[in-house]
Design a protein around this motif. Structure first.
Motif, PDB file in Angstrom:
ATOM      1  N   GLY A  77       0.815  -1.212   0.000  1.00 38.89           N
ATOM      2  CA  GLY A  77       0.000   0.000   0.000  1.00 38.89           C
ATOM      3  C   GLY A  77       0.844   1.255   0.000  1.00 38.89           C
ATOM      4  N   LEU A  78       1.931   1.248   0.749  1.00 45.13           N
ATOM      5  CA  LEU A  78       2.828   2.405   0.779  1.00 45.13           C
ATOM      6  C   LEU A  78       3.452   2.645  -0.596  1.00 45.13           C
ATOM      7  CD1 LEU A  78       4.299   4.685   2.207  1.00 45.13           C
ATOM      8  CD2 LEU A  78       5.956   2.986   3.057  1.00 45.13           C
ATOM      9  N   VAL A  79       3.845   1.585  -1.259  1.00 45.08           N
ATOM     10  CA  VAL A  79       4.399   1.730  -2.615  1.00 45.08           C
ATOM     11  C   VAL A  79       3.346   2.306  -3.555  1.00 45.08           C
ATOM     12  CG1 VAL A  79       5.270   0.454  -4.623  1.00 45.08           C
ATOM     13  CG2 VAL A  79       6.161  -0.062  -2.334  1.00 45.08           C
ATOM     14  N   VAL A  80       2.127   1.799  -3.467  1.00 47.69           N
ATOM     15  CA  VAL A  80       1.039   2.325  -4.307  1.00 47.69           C
ATOM     16  C   VAL A  80       0.805   3.800  -3.983  1.00 47.69           C
ATOM     17  CG1 VAL A  80      -1.448   2.183  -4.788  1.00 47.69           C
ATOM     18  CG2 VAL A  80      -0.071   0.094  -4.659  1.00 47.69           C
ATOM     19  N   TRP A  81       0.868   4.153  -2.702  1.00 47.35           N
ATOM     20  CA  TRP A  81       0.651   5.549  -2.321  1.00 47.35           C
ATOM     21  C   TRP A  81       1.753   6.449  -2.870  1.00 47.35           C
ATOM     22  CZ3 TRP A  81      -3.510   7.900  -1.153  1.00 47.35           C
ATOM     23  CH2 TRP A  81      -3.469   9.214  -0.688  1.00 47.35           C
ATOM     24  N   ILE A  82       2.981   5.995  -2.822  1.00 49.93           N
ATOM     25  CA  ILE A  82       4.101   6.773  -3.379  1.00 49.93           C
ATOM     26  C   ILE A  82       3.884   6.991  -4.869  1.00 49.93           C
ATOM     27  CG2 ILE A  82       6.571   6.721  -3.908  1.00 49.93           C
ATOM     28  CD1 ILE A  82       6.912   5.284  -1.154  1.00 49.93           C
ATOM     29  N   LEU A 107      -7.445  -1.247   4.307  1.00 53.05           N
ATOM     30  CA  LEU A 107      -8.536  -1.849   5.077  1.00 53.05           C
ATOM     31  C   LEU A 107      -8.150  -3.209   5.673  1.00 53.05           C
ATOM     32  CD1 LEU A 107     -11.615  -0.748   2.955  1.00 53.05           C
ATOM     33  CD2 LEU A 107     -10.744   0.242   5.098  1.00 53.05           C
ATOM     34  N   PRO A 108      -7.639  -4.162   4.880  1.00 50.56           N
ATOM     35  CA  PRO A 108      -7.201  -5.418   5.510  1.00 50.56           C
ATOM     36  C   PRO A 108      -5.979  -5.225   6.421  1.00 50.56           C
ATOM     37  CG  PRO A 108      -6.717  -5.463   3.156  1.00 50.56           C
ATOM     38  CD  PRO A 108      -7.546  -4.236   3.420  1.00 50.56           C
ATOM     39  N   VAL A 109      -5.138  -4.231   6.127  1.00 47.37           N
ATOM     40  CA  VAL A 109      -4.008  -3.934   7.011  1.00 47.37           C
ATOM     41  C   VAL A 109      -4.545  -3.544   8.388  1.00 47.37           C
ATOM     42  CG1 VAL A 109      -2.108  -2.320   7.451  1.00 47.37           C
ATOM     43  CG2 VAL A 109      -2.420  -3.277   5.167  1.00 47.37           C
ATOM     44  N   ALA A 110      -5.550  -2.686   8.400  1.00 45.28           N
ATOM     45  CA  ALA A 110      -6.153  -2.260   9.667  1.00 45.28           C
ATOM     46  C   ALA A 110      -6.816  -3.434  10.381  1.00 45.28           C
ATOM     47  CB  ALA A 110      -7.166  -1.147   9.416  1.00 45.28           C
ATOM     48  N   LEU A 111      -7.503  -4.273   9.644  1.00 44.07           N
ATOM     49  CA  LEU A 111      -8.154  -5.436  10.243  1.00 44.07           C
ATOM     50  C   LEU A 111      -7.121  -6.359  10.893  1.00 44.07           C
ATOM     51  CD1 LEU A 111     -10.679  -7.135  10.756  1.00 44.07           C
ATOM     52  CD2 LEU A 111     -10.331  -8.165   8.512  1.00 44.07           C
TER      53      LEU A 111
END
Length: 146
Positions: free
Chosen positions: A54-59, A78-82
């Motif tokens: 997700g961080l790579v996608v955000w960058i 969302l699954p990271v938070a879960l």
């Protein structure tokens, strides 16, 4: 707001790296069969892998400014938070059940590896994760500019 989300995400990741390193160093990955850890390796590494992806996608989103990438990053969060909540729920009883641990290795592996997580790091990781999730959602919705 996208840069604020990036900064929050990086700070969150730093806390996560510290906890992951502590968990591995204290034998969490090897103790699963002994019951000395309450955090299953697939949950720990799934949380890490999805957050890193997700961080790579955000960058890439910050560079390209494509809204689909912002939504993809949010969808990955969302699954990271879960998974994070699952680990938190399993960590709290460990924190309460075991008195403060010393820096020395635990005798006979009876202290779960995650008991060595510094409480301020756990709290900061969770708070920055919530901030990251909210900032990414607001950015994906187009609120606050990008």
């Amino acid at each position: 707001m996208d840069i604020a989300a990036l900064i929050a995400w990086v700070v969150t990741a730093l806390g996560g790296f510290l906890m992951l390193g502590t968990w591995i160093r204290r034998g969490g990955i090897h103790r699963r069969g002994t019951g000395a850890t309450r955090l299953p390796a697939p949950v720990v590494f799934g949380h890490f892998a999805l957050a890193a992806l997700g961080l790579v996608v955000w960058i890439v989103y910050v560079v390209a400014d494509e809204s689909a990438l912002a939504w993809t990053a949010f969808g990955l969060l969302l699954p990271v938070a879960l998974l994070g909540f699952v680990m938190l729920a399993r960590w709290i009883p460990v924190r309460r059940a075991h008195p403060a641990v010393s820096a020395a290795p635990a005798e006979s592996g009876t202290v779960p590896a995650e008991r060595h997580f510094p409480l301020p790091v756990v709290i900061a990781h969770g708070l920055f994760a919530v901030v990251t999730l909210v900032l990414v959602l607001l950015t994906a919705l187009g609120i606050g500019g990008s």
